[in-house]
Design an enzyme around this catalytic site. Structure first.
Site, PDB file in Angstrom:
ATOM      1  N   TYR A 271     -32.714  18.986 -16.892  1.00  0.00           N
ATOM      2  CA  TYR A 271     -31.866  17.859 -17.283  1.00  0.00           C
ATOM      3  C   TYR A 271     -30.541  18.358 -17.848  1.00  0.00           C
ATOM      4  O   TYR A 271     -29.464  17.885 -17.471  1.00  0.00           O
ATOM      5  CB  TYR A 271     -32.597  17.014 -18.323  1.00  0.00           C
ATOM      6  CG  TYR A 271     -31.754  15.899 -18.908  1.00  0.00           C
ATOM      7  CD1 TYR A 271     -31.734  14.640 -18.318  1.00  0.00           C
ATOM      8  CD2 TYR A 271     -30.991  16.099 -20.064  1.00  0.00           C
ATOM      9  CE1 TYR A 271     -30.955  13.621 -18.846  1.00  0.00           C
ATOM     10  CE2 TYR A 271     -30.221  15.090 -20.597  1.00  0.00           C
ATOM     11  CZ  TYR A 271     -30.208  13.853 -19.984  1.00  0.00           C
ATOM     12  OH  TYR A 271     -29.432  12.844 -20.505  1.00  0.00           O
TER      13      TYR A 271
ATOM     14  N   VAL B 157     -26.005   9.994 -15.812  1.00  0.00           N
ATOM     15  CA  VAL B 157     -27.334  10.496 -15.473  1.00  0.00           C
ATOM     16  C   VAL B 157     -28.413   9.526 -15.949  1.00  0.00           C
ATOM     17  O   VAL B 157     -29.401   9.278 -15.248  1.00  0.00           O
ATOM     18  CB  VAL B 157     -27.555  11.896 -16.081  1.00  0.00           C
ATOM     19  CG1 VAL B 157     -29.031  12.301 -16.015  1.00  0.00           C
ATOM     20  CG2 VAL B 157     -26.699  12.932 -15.354  1.00  0.00           C
ATOM     21  N   GLU B 158     -28.210   8.959 -17.126  1.00  0.00           N
ATOM     22  CA  GLU B 158     -29.241   8.103 -17.713  1.00  0.00           C
ATOM     23  C   GLU B 158     -29.371   6.744 -17.015  1.00  0.00           C
ATOM     24  O   GLU B 158     -30.487   6.309 -16.721  1.00  0.00           O
ATOM     25  CB  GLU B 158     -28.948   7.886 -19.202  1.00  0.00           C
ATOM     26  CG  GLU B 158     -29.157   9.123 -20.058  1.00  0.00           C
ATOM     27  CD  GLU B 158     -30.615   9.532 -20.157  1.00  0.00           C
ATOM     28  OE1 GLU B 158     -31.496   8.720 -19.834  1.00  0.00           O
ATOM     29  OE2 GLU B 158     -30.880  10.680 -20.559  1.00  0.00           O
ATOM     30  N   THR B 159     -28.266   6.074 -16.769  1.00  0.00           N
ATOM     31  CA  THR B 159     -28.363   4.693 -16.265  1.00  0.00           C
ATOM     32  C   THR B 159     -27.388   4.357 -15.146  1.00  0.00           C
ATOM     33  O   THR B 159     -27.227   3.183 -14.817  1.00  0.00           O
ATOM     34  CB  THR B 159     -28.139   3.676 -17.409  1.00  0.00           C
ATOM     35  OG1 THR B 159     -26.801   3.841 -17.924  1.00  0.00           O
ATOM     36  CG2 THR B 159     -29.140   3.857 -18.518  1.00  0.00           C
TER      37      THR B 159
END
Length: 336
Positions: free
Chosen positions: A318, A126-128
């Site tokens: 999130y 999800v982050e990168t």
């Protein structure tokens, strides 16, 4: 005034006329005062050289794109527009590949911290997108811009700027070269500077806590972050719920605060129901969550591990995206 301008032209002044009459704006003066206070604090509290701090800040740039981005975060979208950004076949395929490539490391992280592999893999995805998009903004510019030009959260970002100075001194990073998100998060797991300093670990034993380029350290550090923020091993995260009592005052049960304010017994008494084969202890601390679909509202009951996910990013949207993505990852790995 015209005579003065004419005189200036006649004597051949070498600098632009706009500078002859320019006066610093109130905003510029206030910013400089804040910068001076920041420099003094870093010198007195952390023993930095004042010239180094000042020169570094002088090299930083205010970036309007960063200010525009923080004004319109993805988490402001309704759920039905938010989750399709992250729950995609492409991200799932990439996640399965990442899990397979780092299976041994993930098993070790899970054994040592109790944080399941699917949660770690989901966070990094999800982050990168597994290190593909680690951010395009110089971290220094992001923290300078938000610390001195974004009043709503200036205090927080000044604190993160101080943490960034400390982090780069401790880890030997080139301060002006590290890039990250518009909020100054960096590396595979998008740690902000304070989180990097406090929760990053050297998971491959090479003596360096490298979250910028090392996925092994990123895996261990994400797991450590969750452990340190109260992850409970082998416990559920959230259950889908429905309102069975049409008179239930659902809005009174839902709060913007991320902290849990109800027990399961209280929700059940108010007319909230989960699947019959699921048991939650009556005194268990829980939170009723609502997610806006296109034509209806979806309800979930969040347990303590759901709250822990919100420690990584303070948004129920999130946390739910991470949770649901982790389920997809787990199911995909079980069919391999």
């Amino acid at each position: 005034m015209r005579a003065l301008i004419k005189a200036a032209l006649l004597i051949g002044l070498s600098f632009p006329l706009t500078n002859v009459f320019a006066m610093p704006s109130v905003a510029d003066a206030e910013t400089q005062t804040q910068v001076d206070q920041f420099v003094s604090m870093m010198v007195e509290k952390h023993q930095f050289d004042p010239d180094f701090i000042q020169q570094t800040l002088d090299s930083a740039n205010k970036n309007q794109t960063i200010l525009d981005a923080i004004a319109k975060p993805w988490e402001a979208k309704p759920w039905h527009q938010y989750y399709p950004i992250f729950l995609t076949d492409k991200r799932l395929a990439k996640g399965v590949k990442f899990w397979q490539e780092h299976k041994v490391t993930l098993q070790r992280a899970e054994k040592e911290t109790g944080v399941p592999a699917q949660i770690i893999v989901a966070i990094i995805g999800v982050e990168t997108f597994y290190g593909t998009y680690k951010g395009k903004y110089p971290v220094l510019d992001a923290l300078y811009t938000l610390g001195f030009h974004y009043p709503p959260r200036a205090k927080f970002f000044k604190s993160e700027l101080a943490e960034y100075f400390l982090l780069t001194r401790e880890e030997g990073f080139p301060m002006t070269e590290v890039k990250g998100s518009y909020a100054g998060a960096m590396g595979w797991g998008q740690f902000i500077s304070s989180s990097y300093r406090h929760y990053a670990i050297d998971f491959d034993g090479d003596g360096v806590r490298d979250l910028l380029n090392n996925p092994v350290d990123a895996i261990g550090s994400v797991a450590n972050y969750f452990k340190r923020h109260g992850w409970i091993p082998n416990e559920p995260i959230a259950f889908k719920a429905k309102v069975i009592n049409q008179d239930a005052k659902v809005d009174d049960l839902i709060s913007k605060s991320l902290k849990y304010q109800h027990t399961w017994q209280e929700l059940a008494d108010a007319g909230i129901e989960i699947e019959k084969n699921i048991t939650i202890q009556p005194n268990q601390s829980v939170k009723l969550l609502s997610f806006e679909q296109a034509e209806f509202t979806e309800y979930w009951v969040g347990l303590p591990n759901f709250y822990t996910i919100t420690r990584y990013n303070h948004s129920p949207l999130y946390a739910m995206a991470v949770f649901q993505f982790s389920q997809q990852l787990q199911q995909a790995m079980e069919t391999q």
